[in-house]
Design a protein around this motif. Structure first.
Motif, PDB file in Angstrom:
ATOM      1  N   ILE A  12      -5.334   2.901   8.285  1.00  9.87           N
ATOM      2  CA  ILE A  12      -5.263   4.357   8.284  1.00  9.87           C
ATOM      3  C   ILE A  12      -3.801   4.755   8.240  1.00  9.87           C
ATOM      4  O   ILE A  12      -3.123   4.723   9.257  1.00  9.87           O
ATOM      5  N   ALA A  13      -3.307   5.118   7.099  1.00  4.79           N
ATOM      6  CA  ALA A  13      -1.897   5.459   6.966  1.00  4.79           C
ATOM      7  C   ALA A  13      -1.678   6.859   7.506  1.00  4.79           C
ATOM      8  O   ALA A  13      -2.083   7.833   6.919  1.00  4.79           O
ATOM      9  N   MET A  14      -1.049   6.949   8.668  1.00  4.75           N
ATOM     10  CA  MET A  14      -0.940   8.234   9.329  1.00  4.75           C
ATOM     11  C   MET A  14       0.480   8.633   9.696  1.00  4.75           C
ATOM     12  O   MET A  14       0.755   9.814   9.874  1.00  4.75           O
ATOM     13  N   PHE A 121     -14.494   4.026   5.654  1.00  2.00           N
ATOM     14  CA  PHE A 121     -14.670   4.738   6.914  1.00  2.00           C
ATOM     15  C   PHE A 121     -14.168   6.146   6.692  1.00  2.00           C
ATOM     16  O   PHE A 121     -13.024   6.350   6.303  1.00  2.00           O
ATOM     17  N   GLY A 122     -15.055   7.112   6.855  1.00  2.00           N
ATOM     18  CA  GLY A 122     -14.700   8.483   6.547  1.00  2.00           C
ATOM     19  C   GLY A 122     -14.398   8.625   5.066  1.00  2.00           C
ATOM     20  O   GLY A 122     -15.154   8.149   4.212  1.00  2.00           O
ATOM     21  N   ASN A 123     -13.285   9.246   4.753  1.00  2.00           N
ATOM     22  CA  ASN A 123     -12.861   9.404   3.364  1.00  2.00           C
ATOM     23  C   ASN A 123     -11.886   8.321   2.928  1.00  2.00           C
ATOM     24  O   ASN A 123     -11.221   8.457   1.899  1.00  2.00           O
ATOM     25  N   ASP A 138      -4.841  -2.417  -1.106  1.00  2.00           N
ATOM     26  CA  ASP A 138      -5.084  -1.139  -1.777  1.00  2.00           C
ATOM     27  C   ASP A 138      -5.776  -0.188  -0.822  1.00  2.00           C
ATOM     28  O   ASP A 138      -6.837  -0.497  -0.286  1.00  2.00           O
ATOM     29  N   ASN A 139      -5.165   0.975  -0.607  1.00  2.00           N
ATOM     30  CA  ASN A 139      -5.723   1.959   0.308  1.00  2.00           C
ATOM     31  C   ASN A 139      -5.875   3.296  -0.406  1.00  2.00           C
ATOM     32  O   ASN A 139      -4.907   3.842  -0.949  1.00  2.00           O
ATOM     33  N   LEU A 140      -7.098   3.814  -0.430  1.00  2.00           N
ATOM     34  CA  LEU A 140      -7.387   5.091  -1.074  1.00  2.00           C
ATOM     35  C   LEU A 140      -7.844   6.087  -0.022  1.00  2.00           C
ATOM     36  O   LEU A 140      -8.916   5.952   0.558  1.00  2.00           O
ATOM     37  N   GLY A 141      -6.998   7.065   0.242  1.00  2.00           N
ATOM     38  CA  GLY A 141      -7.313   8.117   1.205  1.00  2.00           C
ATOM     39  C   GLY A 141      -6.773   9.425   0.687  1.00  2.00           C
ATOM     40  O   GLY A 141      -7.029   9.804  -0.458  1.00  2.00           O
ATOM     41  N   ASP A 164       3.195   4.540  -3.560  1.00  2.00           N
ATOM     42  CA  ASP A 164       2.548   5.648  -2.878  1.00  2.00           C
ATOM     43  C   ASP A 164       2.483   6.808  -3.864  1.00  2.00           C
ATOM     44  O   ASP A 164       3.512   7.235  -4.393  1.00  2.00           O
ATOM     45  N   SER A 165       1.289   7.316  -4.147  1.00  2.00           N
ATOM     46  CA  SER A 165       1.113   8.331  -5.183  1.00  2.00           C
ATOM     47  C   SER A 165       1.829   9.627  -4.868  1.00  2.00           C
ATOM     48  O   SER A 165       2.090  10.434  -5.760  1.00  2.00           O
TER      49      SER A 165
END
Length: 316
Positions: A12-14, A121-123, A138-141, A164-165
């Motif tokens: 979870i990149a927060m 998990f979640g979005n 790869d992380n898509l949030g 990072d987009s």
């Protein structure tokens, strides 16, 4: 510096932390299980065999531990070179550990094979992937965040691409170091081990890049080209070569255009001029064993960078 950390034990990149005022500290999408540091602080060649039995074991063998780095931002300007060190670690790095973490946040493991593991998990959707010599996190949030490790060319070294987009991207030549080590400009590295939960990177700015002559690129290089398509989520590697004379370079799969590179800050990084027909940049490791190169079409769209660029890991 912008620093990301995977909190809650699961991708979870927060946290976006600023660093000590230095614009040359490195962006880093950190591996799972990370506890961030409080701030950013101001080896003979052979093929490395990547285990295909388990994607987590491949990450553990090839992408964890301490490293020094020389980096270049992936963009259409002459700024962004840097050097430093970092550490990626995890208390436990196996499928059982991660699947227990998924359950703890009421998530769902959607794919579990020897080369791909994904959870939702979640979005948020996060995956570990392996394609031949590529290891991809790869992380898509809210944003798309991707780490690509191109391994298997130089012992204890690899090319790293961080994307990072929303915030930008970088390419690094990383040289793995034995821990504990005695690196004068990276005292925090000596306290780490591969069982540490800490993940961090430290940049010292362009003046600390190992000094290289402008012609350090000259000669013939060979290795691999890597691509990663974010739409179909497929990574590829093919053999590639690079030939340079007086900082004018020709890539084997782009022979129609010569890439004219300019050295940055007298160190181990080079870039094309602003508005060049193609955007390219290179980062050479301090020992000159590994050259990491990006090559992108114009105009470069930051959020689509992975689909517009090719990445190379090369040795002489």
């Amino acid at each position: 510096m912008r620093k990301l950390t995977w909190l809650g034990g699961l991708f979870i990149a927060m946290l976006i932390a600023s660093c000590g005022g230095s614009s040359n500290c490195e962006s880093s999408a950190l591996l799972l299980g990370a506890i961030p540091s409080a701030s950013c602080q101001n080896s003979k060649d052979r093929n490395i065999k990547i285990s295909t039995s388990d994607v987590f074991e491949s990450f553990k063998a090839n992408a964890l531990g301490g490293y020094t780095l020389v980096s270049n931002t992936i963009d259409n300007n002459l700024s962004g070179s840097g050097s430093g060190c970092g550490f990626d670690g995890s208390e436990s790095y196996d499928k059982e550990y991660f699947e227990n973490e998924v359950k703890s946040v009421s998530g769902l493991v959607t794919t579990s094979t020897s080369t791909k593991w994904c959870a939702e998990f979640g979005n948020q959707k996060s995956c570990f992937r392996q394609f031949d010599k590529l290891l991809i996190l790869d992380n898509l949030g809210i944003n798309r965040e991707v780490e690509i490790h191109i391994t298997g060319l130089v012992e204890n070294a690899y090319t790293h691409i961080g994307f990072d987009s929303a915030f930008g991207s970088s390419i690094q030549s990383r040289s793995k170091v034995a821990v504990p080590s005695n690196i004068s400009n990276c005292p925090g590295l000596s306290a780490q081990s591969v069982t540490s939960k800490i993940n961090w990177s430290s940049g010292q700015g362009p003046n600390s890049i190992p000094t290289q002559p402008p012609n350090a690129l000259d000669g013939n290089w060979s290795g691999y080209k890597a691509t990663f398509n974010t739409s179909n989520e497929i990574g590829t590697t093919v053999t590639a070569s690079l030939a340079c004379v007086n900082q004018s370079c020709t890539v084997s799969d782009s022979s129609s255009s010569v890439i004219e590179l300019q050295q940055q800050h007298g160190g181990g990084t080079w870039k094309t001029a602003v508005n060049a027909p193609k955007i390219a940049g290179a980062a050479l490791s301090g020992d000159r064993r590994l050259l990491s190169l990006f090559l992108c079409n114009q105009p470069l769209i930051k959020s689509e960078m992975l689909n517009m660029c090719s990445f190379y890991t090369l040795k002489r």
